[in-house]
Design a protein around this motif. Structure first.
Motif, short mmCIF file in Angstrom:
data_model
loop_
_atom_site.label_atom_id
_atom_site.label_comp_id
_atom_site.label_asym_id
_atom_site.label_seq_id
_atom_site.Cartn_x
_atom_site.Cartn_y
_atom_site.Cartn_z
N ASN A 107 43.07 32.94 42.16
CA ASN A 107 42.13 32.23 41.29
C ASN A 107 42.75 30.93 40.78
N ASN A 108 44.02 31.00 40.33
CA ASN A 108 44.71 29.81 39.82
C ASN A 108 44.86 28.77 40.92
N LEU A 157 43.79 52.99 45.92
CA LEU A 157 44.52 51.95 45.18
C LEU A 157 45.56 51.28 46.06
N ASP A 158 46.23 52.05 46.91
CA ASP A 158 47.22 51.45 47.82
C ASP A 158 46.55 50.47 48.79
N THR A 159 45.37 50.83 49.27
CA THR A 159 44.65 49.94 50.17
C THR A 159 44.31 48.64 49.46
N LEU A 160 43.82 48.72 48.22
CA LEU A 160 43.53 47.51 47.46
C LEU A 160 44.79 46.68 47.23
N ARG A 161 45.91 47.34 46.93
CA ARG A 161 47.17 46.62 46.70
C ARG A 161 47.60 45.87 47.95
N ILE A 162 47.54 46.53 49.09
CA ILE A 162 47.96 45.89 50.35
C ILE A 162 47.01 44.74 50.71
N LEU A 163 45.71 44.98 50.60
CA LEU A 163 44.74 43.92 50.89
C LEU A 163 44.94 42.73 49.95
N GLY A 164 45.17 43.02 48.67
CA GLY A 164 45.40 41.95 47.70
C GLY A 164 46.64 41.15 48.02
N SER A 165 47.71 41.83 48.41
CA SER A 165 48.96 41.14 48.75
C SER A 165 48.79 40.26 49.98
N ASN A 176 38.79 38.64 46.19
CA ASN A 176 40.25 38.73 46.08
C ASN A 176 40.60 40.15 45.62
N PRO A 177 41.25 40.95 46.46
CA PRO A 177 41.51 42.35 46.09
C PRO A 177 42.40 42.53 44.85
N ARG A 178 43.11 41.50 44.45
CA ARG A 178 43.94 41.62 43.25
C ARG A 178 43.07 41.86 42.00
N THR A 179 41.89 41.25 41.97
CA THR A 179 41.02 41.40 40.81
C THR A 179 40.52 42.84 40.65
N PRO A 180 39.94 43.46 41.69
CA PRO A 180 39.50 44.85 41.49
C PRO A 180 40.66 45.81 41.28
N LEU A 181 41.79 45.55 41.92
CA LEU A 181 42.95 46.42 41.73
C LEU A 181 43.38 46.41 40.26
N GLY A 221 54.90 34.19 47.37
CA GLY A 221 55.97 35.04 46.85
C GLY A 221 55.44 36.25 46.10
N VAL A 222 54.41 36.02 45.28
CA VAL A 222 53.81 37.13 44.55
C VAL A 222 53.18 38.12 45.52
N GLY A 223 52.54 37.61 46.58
CA GLY A 223 51.96 38.49 47.59
C GLY A 223 53.00 39.32 48.31
N VAL A 224 54.13 38.70 48.65
CA VAL A 224 55.22 39.44 49.31
C VAL A 224 55.76 40.52 48.38
N LEU A 225 55.93 40.19 47.10
CA LEU A 225 56.38 41.20 46.13
C LEU A 225 55.40 42.37 46.05
N GLY A 226 54.11 42.06 46.12
CA GLY A 226 53.09 43.11 46.10
C GLY A 226 53.20 44.05 47.29
N LEU A 227 53.61 43.54 48.43
CA LEU A 227 53.79 44.41 49.60
C LEU A 227 55.03 45.27 49.48
N LEU A 228 56.03 44.78 48.74
CA LEU A 228 57.29 45.48 48.65
C LEU A 228 57.30 46.61 47.62
N VAL A 229 56.38 46.58 46.64
CA VAL A 229 56.38 47.63 45.61
C VAL A 229 55.55 48.82 46.02
#
Length: 195
Positions: free
Chosen positions: A25-26, A74-82, A119-124, A187-195
């Motif tokens: 969004n930003n 939730l994992d699917t949303l996290r991966i899609l968001g990342s 953007n999957p980050r929003t619903p997650l 970078g934030v997206g990569v971090l989201g895949l790693l957690v």
């Protein structure tokens, strides 16, 4: 009423930290300011806030429980968001050689709404965070109030960023700023895949 106010006060620092983390969004608002202009970027800000409000309504009406109840939902949303954040970051880093185009502000609003809703980050975030702060006795209204607060804080942050960047969004400086923003979002997206 006092319970709702205390709920909103408790949610404020959490949602403030949430919106300070760069996201799609930003990046959209910044990119819109660089490519189209400040008026369209303000409209995109309103669109992203409307998207946050739409997901908050969906969670208030039970969609969040449905997603959380699905195996791996939730994992699917996290991966899609990342993955979406990485794609948006890469998109922002692509070189552009055009000058700002004339476009009606309504196009910025619709683009902001579409990016935020998809953007999957929003619903997650809505599914995982809003129910934690929602008051059980207030249910839907409590969740809606939290969503309005989130949308307002996100909109205020985007408008503040636009204001601070005013005069720096033209030409090469604007493109450089958009690329730096894209790198951060990647970078934030990569971090989201790693957690």
């Amino acid at each position: 009423m006092a319970c709702v106010v205390s709920q909103l006060v408790a949610f404020l620092p959490v949602v403030t930290l949430l919106v300070l983390v760069p996201g799609g969004n930003n990046l959209l608002v910044l990119r819109t300011a660089v490519e189209i202009g400040t008026d369209a970027a303000r409209a995109a800000t309103a669109g992203t806030s409307a998207g946050i409000a739409a997901w908050s309504v969906a969670v208030a009406l039970g969609v969040g429980g449905l997603v959380a109840g699905l195996p791996g939902g939730l994992d699917t949303l996290r991966i899609l968001g990342s993955v979406a954040m990485i794609a948006m970051g890469l998109w922002a880093m692509l070189p552009r050689h055009s000058t700002p185009a004339e476009a009606p502000p309504s196009s910025g609003f619709l683009t902001g709404l579409a990016v935020c809703v998809t953007n999957p980050r929003t619903p997650l975030t809505a599914v995982s965070l809003l129910p934690q702060f929602s008051l059980p006795e207030a249910g839907v209204l409590s969740t809606l109030a939290l969503g309005v607060e989130w949308a307002a804080v996100a909109g205020a942050w985007n408008l503040l960023c636009l204001s601070l960047a005013r005069g720096r969004l033209d030409g090469a400086r604007g493109r450089t700023l958009a690329r730096i923003g894209g790198l951060i979002v990647c970078g934030v997206g990569v971090l989201g895949l790693l957690v």
